[in-house]
Design a protein around this motif. Structure first.
Motif, PDB file in Angstrom:
ATOM      1  N   LEU A  35       0.904  -1.221   0.186  1.00 19.38           N
ATOM      2  CA  LEU A  35       0.075  -0.033   0.127  1.00 19.38           C
ATOM      3  C   LEU A  35       0.897   1.344  -0.252  1.00 19.38           C
ATOM      4  O   LEU A  35       0.456   2.068  -0.763  1.00 19.38           O
ATOM      5  N   ASN A  36       1.970   1.161   0.691  1.00 24.24           N
ATOM      6  CA  ASN A  36       2.806   2.261   0.688  1.00 24.24           C
ATOM      7  C   ASN A  36       3.516   2.523  -0.772  1.00 24.24           C
ATOM      8  O   ASN A  36       3.559   3.760  -0.966  1.00 24.24           O
ATOM      9  N   HIS A  37       4.076   1.361  -1.279  1.00 24.21           N
ATOM     10  CA  HIS A  37       4.480   1.524  -2.545  1.00 24.21           C
ATOM     11  C   HIS A  37       3.609   2.010  -3.469  1.00 24.21           C
ATOM     12  O   HIS A  37       3.841   2.789  -4.600  1.00 24.21           O
ATOM     13  N   SER A  38       2.220   1.779  -3.286  1.00 25.84           N
ATOM     14  CA  SER A  38       1.134   2.341  -4.260  1.00 25.84           C
ATOM     15  C   SER A  38       0.730   3.696  -3.922  1.00 25.84           C
ATOM     16  O   SER A  38       0.028   4.379  -4.476  1.00 25.84           O
ATOM     17  N   GLY A  39       1.543   4.471  -2.998  1.00 26.46           N
ATOM     18  CA  GLY A  39       1.273   5.855  -2.505  1.00 26.46           C
ATOM     19  C   GLY A  39       0.317   6.268  -1.319  1.00 26.46           C
ATOM     20  O   GLY A  39      -0.087   7.340  -1.190  1.00 26.46           O
ATOM     21  N   HIS A  40      -0.106   5.383  -0.665  1.00 30.88           N
ATOM     22  CA  HIS A  40      -0.866   5.506   0.289  1.00 30.88           C
ATOM     23  C   HIS A  40      -0.270   5.620   1.604  1.00 30.88           C
ATOM     24  O   HIS A  40       1.006   5.495   1.680  1.00 30.88           O
ATOM     25  N   HIS A  41      -0.817   6.419   2.528  1.00 30.40           N
ATOM     26  CA  HIS A  41      -0.151   6.492   3.865  1.00 30.40           C
ATOM     27  C   HIS A  41      -0.793   5.373   4.786  1.00 30.40           C
ATOM     28  O   HIS A  41      -2.021   5.449   4.855  1.00 30.40           O
ATOM     29  N   VAL A  42       0.104   4.643   5.346  1.00 28.32           N
ATOM     30  CA  VAL A  42      -0.394   3.459   5.994  1.00 28.32           C
ATOM     31  C   VAL A  42       0.348   3.573   7.458  1.00 28.32           C
ATOM     32  O   VAL A  42       1.283   3.873   7.624  1.00 28.32           O
ATOM     33  N   ALA A  43      -0.556   3.315   8.420  1.00 28.57           N
ATOM     34  CA  ALA A  43      -0.291   3.069   9.772  1.00 28.57           C
ATOM     35  C   ALA A  43      -0.647   1.363  10.207  1.00 28.57           C
ATOM     36  O   ALA A  43      -1.639   0.702   9.280  1.00 28.57           O
ATOM     37  N   GLU A  44      -0.150   0.628  11.223  1.00 27.89           N
ATOM     38  CA  GLU A  44      -0.117  -0.485  11.175  1.00 27.89           C
ATOM     39  C   GLU A  44      -0.496  -0.801  12.854  1.00 27.89           C
ATOM     40  O   GLU A  44       0.005  -0.204  13.495  1.00 27.89           O
ATOM     41  N   ALA A  45      -1.557  -1.653  12.931  1.00 23.19           N
ATOM     42  CA  ALA A  45      -1.790  -2.361  14.280  1.00 23.19           C
ATOM     43  C   ALA A  45      -1.969  -3.883  14.348  1.00 23.19           C
ATOM     44  O   ALA A  45      -2.208  -4.316  13.352  1.00 23.19           O
ATOM     45  N   ASP A  46      -1.159  -4.348  15.391  1.00 20.37           N
ATOM     46  CA  ASP A  46      -1.398  -5.742  15.592  1.00 20.37           C
ATOM     47  C   ASP A  46      -2.603  -6.511  16.345  1.00 20.37           C
ATOM     48  O   ASP A  46      -2.722  -7.566  16.596  1.00 20.37           O
ATOM     49  N   CYS A  47      -3.259  -5.523  17.006  1.00 17.86           N
ATOM     50  CA  CYS A  47      -4.495  -5.908  17.586  1.00 17.86           C
ATOM     51  C   CYS A  47      -5.366  -4.646  17.694  1.00 17.86           C
ATOM     52  O   CYS A  47      -5.235  -3.437  17.098  1.00 17.86           O
ATOM     53  N   ALA A  48      -6.765  -4.904  18.323  1.00 14.56           N
ATOM     54  CA  ALA A  48      -7.961  -4.125  18.392  1.00 14.56           C
ATOM     55  C   ALA A  48      -7.419  -2.779  19.267  1.00 14.56           C
ATOM     56  O   ALA A  48      -7.615  -1.821  18.846  1.00 14.56           O
ATOM     57  N   ALA A  49      -6.855  -3.120  20.607  1.00 14.76           N
ATOM     58  CA  ALA A  49      -6.392  -1.891  21.330  1.00 14.76           C
ATOM     59  C   ALA A  49      -5.365  -0.880  20.604  1.00 14.76           C
ATOM     60  O   ALA A  49      -5.687   0.134  20.698  1.00 14.76           O
ATOM     61  N   THR A  50      -4.564  -1.454  19.861  1.00 17.04           N
ATOM     62  CA  THR A  50      -3.708  -0.543  19.339  1.00 17.04           C
ATOM     63  C   THR A  50      -4.271   0.278  18.209  1.00 17.04           C
ATOM     64  O   THR A  50      -4.091   1.460  18.058  1.00 17.04           O
ATOM     65  N   ALA A  51      -5.286  -0.538  17.442  1.00 13.77           N
ATOM     66  CA  ALA A  51      -6.031   0.259  16.234  1.00 13.77           C
ATOM     67  C   ALA A  51      -6.804   1.292  16.848  1.00 13.77           C
ATOM     68  O   ALA A  51      -6.914   2.431  16.471  1.00 13.77           O
ATOM     69  N   LEU A  52      -7.321   0.961  18.077  1.00 16.74           N
ATOM     70  CA  LEU A  52      -8.266   2.136  18.771  1.00 16.74           C
ATOM     71  C   LEU A  52      -7.496   3.393  19.290  1.00 16.74           C
ATOM     72  O   LEU A  52      -8.076   4.389  18.998  1.00 16.74           O
ATOM     73  N   LYS A  53      -6.143   2.855  19.590  1.00 12.71           N
ATOM     74  CA  LYS A  53      -5.486   4.271  19.935  1.00 12.71           C
ATOM     75  C   LYS A  53      -4.931   5.001  18.739  1.00 12.71           C
ATOM     76  O   LYS A  53      -4.967   6.151  18.820  1.00 12.71           O
ATOM     77  N   LEU A  54      -4.776   4.441  17.776  1.00 14.33           N
ATOM     78  CA  LEU A  54      -4.535   5.115  16.515  1.00 14.33           C
ATOM     79  C   LEU A  54      -5.712   5.852  16.008  1.00 14.33           C
ATOM     80  O   LEU A  54      -5.632   6.997  15.755  1.00 14.33           O
ATOM     81  N   LEU A  55      -6.832   5.130  16.034  1.00 14.35           N
ATOM     82  CA  LEU A  55      -8.125   5.907  15.621  1.00 14.35           C
ATOM     83  C   LEU A  55      -8.414   7.141  16.432  1.00 14.35           C
ATOM     84  O   LEU A  55      -9.207   8.005  15.957  1.00 14.35           O
ATOM     85  N   THR A  56      -8.082   7.233  17.462  1.00  9.41           N
ATOM     86  CA  THR A  56      -8.168   8.419  18.523  1.00  9.41           C
ATOM     87  C   THR A  56      -7.288   9.686  18.380  1.00  9.41           C
ATOM     88  O   THR A  56      -7.539  10.535  18.706  1.00  9.41           O
ATOM     89  N   SER A  57      -6.110   9.034  17.644  1.00  8.56           N
ATOM     90  CA  SER A  57      -5.248  10.124  17.499  1.00  8.56           C
ATOM     91  C   SER A  57      -4.831  10.610  15.874  1.00  8.56           C
ATOM     92  O   SER A  57      -3.963  11.392  15.870  1.00  8.56           O
ATOM     93  N   ARG A  58      -5.327   9.698  15.154  1.00 11.19           N
ATOM     94  CA  ARG A  58      -5.226  10.080  13.756  1.00 11.19           C
ATOM     95  C   ARG A  58      -6.349   9.816  13.031  1.00 11.19           C
ATOM     96  O   ARG A  58      -7.218   9.159  13.190  1.00 11.19           O
ATOM     97  N   SER A  59      -6.599  10.775  11.753  1.00 15.82           N
ATOM     98  CA  SER A  59      -7.747  10.658  10.889  1.00 15.82           C
ATOM     99  C   SER A  59      -7.164   9.481   9.958  1.00 15.82           C
ATOM    100  O   SER A  59      -6.369   9.648   9.091  1.00 15.82           O
TER     101      SER A  59
END
Length: 140
Positions: A35-59
């Motif tokens: 996805l990065n190579h295709s020009g997208h901006h990507v964040a990664e999470a290995d679990c739901a808790a990490t995903a939720l932290k990212l969702l509250t700090s970034r759009s």
């Protein structure tokens, strides 16, 4: 223009902010790198808790999530993600492939259901459809 820059440059205008939620490290890294190579901006999470932290700090425009996660299930994650970011588009990327699984994904709020192993051409097609929906959505 150098080798390989044409594809990245053509997609950079329509880059998406994507959160990849996948507990299998290799799968997560491969998908994120593609996805990065295709020009997208990507964040990664290995679990739901990490995903939720990212969702509250970034759009994010898109959440690409596995269904089976070590600390929960992707269906619940999508409901929580939409509480933080109501317009986020959701793509299930999972090994669960029965008709019932696809129906559960739709009922839980996933916009698309893709099965593993990752078919990157299919993922790019779905992201293109997602990009169109985002561009057509009324402003918040």
């Amino acid at each position: 223009m150098g080798k390989g820059t044409k594809g990245a440059a053509s997609e950079s205008v329509t880059a998406l902010e994507i959160l990849v939620v996948e507990d299998h490290d290799d799968t997560r890294h491969v998908v994120a790198n593609l996805l990065n190579h295709s020009g997208h901006h990507v964040a990664e999470a290995d679990c739901a808790a990490t995903a939720l932290k990212l969702l509250t700090s970034r759009s994010f425009d898109v959440i690409l999530s596995d269904i089976g996660l070590p600390d929960g299930i992707g269906y619940a994650l999508i409901a929580q993600a939409r509480q933080h970011q109501p317009s986020i588009r959701a793509i299930a990327l999972t090994g669960f492939a029965s008709e019932q699984d696809v129906r559960f994904s739709a009922e839980a709020g996933f916009d698309f259901h893709l099965t593993k192993p990752v078919d990157f051409h299919q993922l790019r097609t779905v992201l293109g459809q997602t990009r169109v929906k985002i561009c057509q959505a009324p402003p918040p």
